[in-house]
Design an enzyme around this catalytic site. Structure first.
Site, mmCIF file in Angstrom:
data_model
loop_
_atom_site.group_PDB
_atom_site.id
_atom_site.type_symbol
_atom_site.label_atom_id
_atom_site.label_comp_id
_atom_site.label_asym_id
_atom_site.label_seq_id
_atom_site.Cartn_x
_atom_site.Cartn_y
_atom_site.Cartn_z
ATOM 1 N N LEU A 125 0.822 -1.215 0.000
ATOM 2 C CA LEU A 125 0.000 0.000 0.000
ATOM 3 C C LEU A 125 0.861 1.273 0.000
ATOM 4 C CD1 LEU A 125 -2.797 -1.128 2.496
ATOM 5 C CD2 LEU A 125 -2.787 -1.278 0.003
ATOM 6 N N ASP A 172 3.448 5.149 -7.398
ATOM 7 C CA ASP A 172 3.113 5.312 -5.978
ATOM 8 C C ASP A 172 3.320 6.751 -5.515
ATOM 9 O OD1 ASP A 172 2.974 2.609 -6.361
ATOM 10 O OD2 ASP A 172 4.748 2.132 -5.174
ATOM 11 N N TYR A 221 11.411 -7.760 -7.869
ATOM 12 C CA TYR A 221 10.913 -6.579 -8.577
ATOM 13 C C TYR A 221 11.948 -6.095 -9.598
ATOM 14 C CZ TYR A 221 8.850 -2.004 -9.355
ATOM 15 O OH TYR A 221 8.291 -0.905 -9.933
#
Ligand code: GLA
Length: 387
Positions: A125, A172, A221
């Protein structure tokens, strides 16, 4: 919801005087468009009502003292010598941002900062992006610098890329800086143009945290990102004009599939189809067609699971439990993956039942507690009142 008055008092207790300002920057959940940002493609996130707060006051010298309530730790450094701190990972987000401001030749003094965040850590998040954006905003307000909107997002992303070492894209930090209440932003990560689209009032965005966080996340990633670059390099043999997977259509990837080794082809196929799904999903939301939107979310999840291979069994289970609840339009892994959270779109009247059923099913099948949030699409970074 954190109380800025409590944060102000905590600052006063820690540093012996009141802060001059308090800012807040939100975490985010991405509705669709995953691993597309660093391929210059499309993403569709919302900012959420979980936030990093930073209370701040300038100092007359060049020292930064930074305290975080979350770990009950204090970091301190001077602006003429900012190094990475391997023993205190959270401190690098702050140090990286301050270093980024200095690298732009912007004059700043030292400061005392107190951080308080309720964005869950390691849940996909964007706790780190919200911290970077909040710190960047606080430091520039203290020093009357005007680095706003996309400039602030780029500063925060740069800190993560070059100081923390995660080669993340812009999504983000961008949504944390520019999020809009009750809207998702369709962001074109090539030129950073964006369009806010309202979330229909009869639906809720529900996040389910799996409680699984794989440490391999960061290296996985960067590895995915490298695979995408390799795909572009190989495809250029026949498509010399492309500069990113954004430039490749599903048809041209299929026609040139023989240029790519099997794993690289899978990675590229996820990105190319995900870009298409993201644009289709935004169009569906615009006409309030939640059935199509939900179907595209489900397809996005399958692509992340099978082609991009960034899901884990607990996340797959959460999406299955979610889809089994009547009133849930669709469900998928959100964020970088390797654990983290799912996002589901749920009709308002079904939300309570959804929360109960998913929580009970997850506990029964894994022994774990799902951390479930019904999110409010929120504003990007701003000042919090209390000072
Ligand atoms: C992480 C990164 C983002 C993006 C997502 C995957 O959240 O920080 O830039 O790449 O993963 O969509």
């Amino acid at each position: 919801m954190q109380d800025p008055h409590v944060i102000r008092d905590a600052f006063a207790e820690r540093f012996g005087y009141h802060p001059r300002l308090i800012v807040r920057a939100p975490g985010r959940v991405n509705l669709i468009g995953e691993h597309t940002d660093y391929n210059e493609g499309f993403v569709f996130p919302i900012a959420i009502d979980r936030e990093a707060f930073v209370a701040a006051r300038s100092r007359p010298d060049t020292t930064f003292r930074v305290y975080t309530a979350q770990f009950d730790q204090e970091d301190s450094f001077t602006i003429d010598q900012i190094e990475r701190r391997p023993d205190m990972p959270w401190a690098n987000y702050v140090r990286g941002v301050v270093k980024g401001i200095l690298a732009r030749d912007l004059p700043i003094t030292g400061a005392d900062l107190l951080i308080s965040s309720d964005v869950p850590l390691g849940s996909g998040l964007s706790s780190s992006a919200s911290l970077e954006v909040a710190v960047g905003y606080a430091v520039q307000l203290l020093n009357n610098i005007n680095l706003l909107g996309e400039e602030l997002a780029l500063l925060a992303q740069g800190a993560e890329n070059s100081f923390v070492g995660v080669q993340c894209g812009i999504m983000d930090q961008f949504i944390s800086a520019l999020g809009r209440a009750d809207h998702a932003l369709l962001l074109d990560c090539r030129d950073l143009s964006y369009r806010p689209l309202p979330i229909p009032p009869d639906v809720r965005v529900v996040v389910c945290g799996s409680g699984v966080h794989h440490n391999l996340g960061n290296s996985g990633y960067n590895e995915r990102r490298a695979a995408c670059n390799e795909a572009v390099r190989l495809l250029r043999a026949r498509m010399p004009k492309i500069s990113a997977l954004r430039d490749v259509s599903v048809a041209s990837l299929t026609a040139n599939a023989d240029l790519l080794p099997p794993t690289i082809l899978m990675r590229a196929r996820h990105v190319v189809t995900e870009n298409q799904r993201t644009l289709a999903a935004a169009a569906a939301l615009e006409r309030a067609d939640l059935v199509t939107f939900g179907r595209l979310m489900n397809e996005s999840h399958a692509s992340m699971r099978d082609d991009y291979e960034v899901s884990v069994p607990e996340i797959d289970l959460l999406t299955e439990l979610a889809r089994a609840v009547p009133g849930c339009y669709g469900s998928r892994l959100t964020g970088g993956g390797f654990g983290g959270s799912t996002v589901s779109m749920v009709t308002i009247s079904a939300v309570d039942g959804f929360v109960q059923e998913v929580a009970a099913g997850y506990l029964a099948q894994t022994g774990r507690t799902a951390d479930i949030l019904v999110c409010r699409p929120s504003e990007g970074v701003g000042r919090a009142t209390a000072v």
